[in-house]
Design a protein around this motif. Structure first.
Motif, mmCIF file in Angstrom:
data_model
loop_
_atom_site.group_PDB
_atom_site.id
_atom_site.type_symbol
_atom_site.label_atom_id
_atom_site.label_comp_id
_atom_site.label_asym_id
_atom_site.label_seq_id
_atom_site.Cartn_x
_atom_site.Cartn_y
_atom_site.Cartn_z
ATOM 1 N N THR A 14 0.845 -1.205 0.000
ATOM 2 C CA THR A 14 0.000 0.000 0.000
ATOM 3 C C THR A 14 0.876 1.249 0.000
ATOM 4 O O THR A 14 0.621 2.214 -0.726
ATOM 5 C CB THR A 14 -0.908 0.016 1.253
ATOM 6 O OG1 THR A 14 -1.650 -1.187 1.267
ATOM 7 C CG2 THR A 14 -1.844 1.205 1.262
ATOM 8 N N VAL A 15 1.928 1.225 0.825
ATOM 9 C CA VAL A 15 2.797 2.403 0.904
ATOM 10 C C VAL A 15 3.527 2.596 -0.430
ATOM 11 O O VAL A 15 3.606 3.713 -0.946
ATOM 12 C CB VAL A 15 3.814 2.266 2.061
ATOM 13 C CG1 VAL A 15 4.699 3.505 2.145
ATOM 14 C CG2 VAL A 15 3.094 2.050 3.387
ATOM 15 N N ALA A 68 1.262 4.113 -2.913
ATOM 16 C CA ALA A 68 0.980 5.515 -2.595
ATOM 17 C C ALA A 68 2.189 6.394 -2.927
ATOM 18 O O ALA A 68 2.034 7.513 -3.439
ATOM 19 C CB ALA A 68 0.599 5.651 -1.120
ATOM 20 N N CYS A 87 -3.336 13.211 1.592
ATOM 21 C CA CYS A 87 -4.103 11.978 1.346
ATOM 22 C C CYS A 87 -4.250 11.162 2.611
ATOM 23 O O CYS A 87 -3.336 11.097 3.439
ATOM 24 C CB CYS A 87 -3.360 11.150 0.291
ATOM 25 S SG CYS A 87 -3.967 9.457 0.104
ATOM 26 N N TRP A 88 -5.431 10.568 2.783
ATOM 27 C CA TRP A 88 -5.549 9.407 3.650
ATOM 28 C C TRP A 88 -6.470 8.422 2.947
ATOM 29 O O TRP A 88 -7.207 8.783 2.021
ATOM 30 C CB TRP A 88 -5.967 9.727 5.081
ATOM 31 C CG TRP A 88 -7.341 10.291 5.305
ATOM 32 C CD1 TRP A 88 -8.546 9.755 4.957
ATOM 33 C CD2 TRP A 88 -7.644 11.526 5.991
ATOM 34 N NE1 TRP A 88 -9.571 10.567 5.362
ATOM 35 C CE2 TRP A 88 -9.053 11.639 6.010
ATOM 36 C CE3 TRP A 88 -6.866 12.511 6.605
ATOM 37 C CZ2 TRP A 88 -9.681 12.731 6.605
ATOM 38 C CZ3 TRP A 88 -7.498 13.584 7.199
ATOM 39 C CH2 TRP A 88 -8.892 13.686 7.190
ATOM 40 N N SER A 89 -6.419 7.177 3.418
ATOM 41 C CA SER A 89 -7.067 6.098 2.687
ATOM 42 C C SER A 89 -8.577 6.067 2.908
ATOM 43 O O SER A 89 -9.068 6.499 3.952
ATOM 44 C CB SER A 89 -6.454 4.780 3.158
ATOM 45 O OG SER A 89 -7.127 3.706 2.590
ATOM 46 N N TYR A 117 -7.615 1.550 7.709
ATOM 47 C CA TYR A 117 -6.283 2.090 7.420
ATOM 48 C C TYR A 117 -6.255 3.572 7.768
ATOM 49 O O TYR A 117 -6.854 4.393 7.075
ATOM 50 C CB TYR A 117 -5.968 1.882 5.940
ATOM 51 C CG TYR A 117 -4.493 1.892 5.608
ATOM 52 C CD1 TYR A 117 -3.752 0.725 5.620
ATOM 53 C CD2 TYR A 117 -3.837 3.077 5.292
ATOM 54 C CE1 TYR A 117 -2.395 0.726 5.319
ATOM 55 C CE2 TYR A 117 -2.482 3.092 4.986
ATOM 56 C CZ TYR A 117 -1.777 1.907 5.003
ATOM 57 O OH TYR A 117 -0.433 1.913 4.707
ATOM 58 N N ALA A 147 -3.457 5.521 8.208
ATOM 59 C CA ALA A 147 -2.266 6.271 7.792
ATOM 60 C C ALA A 147 -2.607 7.240 6.664
ATOM 61 O O ALA A 147 -3.605 7.082 5.956
ATOM 62 C CB ALA A 147 -1.175 5.305 7.332
ATOM 63 N N GLY A 148 -1.761 8.228 6.515
ATOM 64 C CA GLY A 148 -1.942 9.185 5.431
ATOM 65 C C GLY A 148 -0.630 9.903 5.192
ATOM 66 O O GLY A 148 0.379 9.605 5.839
ATOM 67 N N TYR A 149 -0.652 10.860 4.274
ATOM 68 C CA TYR A 149 0.606 11.554 3.976
ATOM 69 C C TYR A 149 0.381 12.947 3.429
ATOM 70 O O TYR A 149 -0.704 13.283 2.955
ATOM 71 C CB TYR A 149 1.453 10.730 2.996
ATOM 72 C CG TYR A 149 0.852 10.578 1.604
ATOM 73 C CD1 TYR A 149 1.039 11.540 0.621
ATOM 74 C CD2 TYR A 149 0.105 9.451 1.273
ATOM 75 C CE1 TYR A 149 0.500 11.388 -0.652
ATOM 76 C CE2 TYR A 149 -0.432 9.290 -0.006
ATOM 77 C CZ TYR A 149 -0.234 10.263 -0.957
ATOM 78 O OH TYR A 149 -0.775 10.111 -2.213
ATOM 79 N N TYR A 188 7.903 12.495 0.578
ATOM 80 C CA TYR A 188 6.622 11.872 0.934
ATOM 81 C C TYR A 188 6.654 11.753 2.458
ATOM 82 O O TYR A 188 7.408 10.952 3.014
ATOM 83 C CB TYR A 188 6.575 10.501 0.270
ATOM 84 C CG TYR A 188 5.378 9.634 0.594
ATOM 85 C CD1 TYR A 188 4.264 9.599 -0.243
ATOM 86 C CD2 TYR A 188 5.383 8.793 1.702
ATOM 87 C CE1 TYR A 188 3.187 8.770 0.030
ATOM 88 C CE2 TYR A 188 4.305 7.958 1.975
ATOM 89 C CZ TYR A 188 3.211 7.962 1.139
ATOM 90 O OH TYR A 188 2.143 7.138 1.393
ATOM 91 N N ARG A 226 4.977 10.605 5.650
ATOM 92 C CA ARG A 226 3.859 9.724 6.020
ATOM 93 C C ARG A 226 3.590 9.775 7.520
ATOM 94 O O ARG A 226 4.491 9.910 8.335
ATOM 95 C CB ARG A 226 4.046 8.303 5.503
ATOM 96 C CG ARG A 226 5.167 7.482 6.062
ATOM 97 C CD ARG A 226 5.141 6.083 5.433
ATOM 98 N NE ARG A 226 3.860 5.427 5.595
ATOM 99 C CZ ARG A 226 3.527 4.701 6.659
ATOM 100 N NH1 ARG A 226 4.371 4.534 7.667
ATOM 101 N NH2 ARG A 226 2.349 4.130 6.741
ATOM 102 N N ARG A 286 -7.795 12.149 -2.023
ATOM 103 C CA ARG A 286 -6.584 12.930 -2.268
ATOM 104 C C ARG A 286 -6.955 14.359 -2.646
ATOM 105 O O ARG A 286 -7.892 14.563 -3.428
ATOM 106 C CB ARG A 286 -5.798 12.357 -3.446
ATOM 107 C CG ARG A 286 -5.180 11.044 -3.162
ATOM 108 C CD ARG A 286 -4.330 10.513 -4.294
ATOM 109 N NE ARG A 286 -3.385 9.571 -3.737
ATOM 110 C CZ ARG A 286 -3.707 8.333 -3.371
ATOM 111 N NH1 ARG A 286 -4.935 7.885 -3.518
ATOM 112 N NH2 ARG A 286 -2.797 7.544 -2.837
HETATM 113 C C1 PML Z 1 -4.376 4.871 -0.546
HETATM 114 O O1 PML Z 1 -3.788 4.958 -1.611
HETATM 115 O O2 PML Z 1 -5.281 4.088 -0.305
HETATM 116 C C2 PML Z 1 -3.964 5.781 0.516
HETATM 117 C C3 PML Z 1 -2.760 5.341 1.245
HETATM 118 C C4 PML Z 1 -2.325 6.415 2.186
HETATM 119 C C5 PML Z 1 -1.150 6.156 3.062
HETATM 120 C C6 PML Z 1 -0.161 5.143 2.630
HETATM 121 C C7 PML Z 1 0.954 5.012 3.671
HETATM 122 O O3 PML Z 1 0.774 4.242 4.626
HETATM 123 O O4 PML Z 1 1.992 5.672 3.547
#
Ligand code: PML
Length: 304
Positions: A204-205, A208, A226-228, A233, A235-237, A244, A246, A260
């Motif tokens: 996933t990372v 992204a 962004c966050w998912s 989940y 996490a975001g960035y 990047y 995070r 996003r």
């Molecule tokens: C996504 O594409 O679903 C968002 C992912 C966001 C964060 C990814 C990370 O953990 O760095």
């Protein structure tokens, strides 16, 4: 560790080495785009994409290497769609398409994980990073609104970095970067950087980071937030031309929406930004390092 993206719109064509129109010349390449979209009824469930390009290492393994990799990418996307936490899809579509122009090769942004485990503090640090990327407070707030809206089936929202207005021509659709991926070497190098940071889901990372790197190279991009939309989940960035950044926990508790926001320099040619994101193939061929840091290491003591 080094960034590889310069900001500003004046040199957009220098970055791409071509203009958007020239880039549409009817050439073909030996690279393929593999894309997956999964839905349940009218609901979007998940999506994924990559580029498979001829790799010099393939020459030692025979001419079928590209087609083998295309088949294997398609198979793993189908499996991922069927197991996605957003629900059971009843339609999974995989599209394999030969790219009409060769991909632009870039290096991934450096991956900097902020050592913050509190979501409120993470969002404050994210705001500070965006302010330092020349995004006004109002535009940042608008960006967070984009992420909180129901965007699961949409692409990114383009937000004017100065006045916060929404720039993408059809906000209900957003803008989706397509035709992006990594070379084998780029994927391996990124995986080394990412796994050192002990993330729960390296794939996933990686995806992204590849998308954020593509967006950072689009003409006029100042930053991305962004966050998912995956409910499990958090996490975001924030991505800027430098890195990047995070955050292991960025999404507020109870928010199930995600998405996003791309902050675009005022006066940037929106048509070119959209054209770049939607049509220019981008292949990440290497990593630029990464590290885990305290916010104080970025800002001095003021936020730490
Ligand atoms: C996504 O594409 O679903 C968002 C992912 C966001 C964060 C990814 C990370 O953990 O760095």
């Amino acid at each position: 560790m080094s960034g590889n993206v310069d900001d500003g719109i004046a040199d957009a064509d220098a970055r791409t080495g071509t203009t958007a129109d020239e880039g549409r010349n009817e050439t073909t390449s030996d690279a393929f785009s593999v894309r997956m979209r999964a839905s349940a009824g009218d609901e979007h469930v998940s999506g994924a994409e990559t580029i498979i390009a001829h790799d010099e290492a393939d020459e030692t393994t025979g001419t079928d290497a590209v087609s083998d990799k295309v088949a294997s990418a398609a198979e793993s996307m189908v499996q991922r769609a069927l197991e996605h936490p957003r629900g059971n899809p009843d339609d999974v579509t995989v599209t394999v398409e030969r790219l009409s122009r060769p991909p632009r090769c870039v290096e991934a942004l450096p991956v900097v994980t902020l050592d913050v485990d509190d979501a409120d503090e993470s969002r404050e640090v994210a705001r500070e990073l965006l302010a330092r990327a020349d995004i006004t407070d109002g535009a940042v707030t608008r960006g967070f609104d984009v992420l909180r809206s129901d965007t699961a089936e949409r692409g990114a929202g383009l937000v004017d970095a100065a006045d916060g207005s929404r720039l993408d021509p059809i906000p209900a659709r957003g803008v989706r970067a397509t035709n992006i991926g990594t070379s084998d070497a780029g994927r391996d190098a990124l995986d080394v950087v990412i796994t050192k940071q002990e993330v729960a889901s390296p794939e996933t990372v990686r995806e992204a980071v590849v998308l954020a790197t593509t967006i950072a190279h689009a003409p006029g991009t100042r930053a991305e937030l962004c966050w998912s939309d995956d409910p499990d989940y958090a996490a975001g960035y924030v991505a800027t031309p430098e890195a990047y950044y995070r955050f292991p926990v960025l999404k507020p508790d109870g928010v199930t929406e995600g998405g996003r926001a791309i902050f675009v320099a005022p006066g940037a040619p929106v048509v070119k930004v959209v054209d770049y994101l939607e049509t220019q193939p981008v292949l990440v061929g290497g990593a630029s390092g990464g590290e885990t840091v305290e916010p104080a290491a970025l800002f001095g003591d003021e936020n730490g």
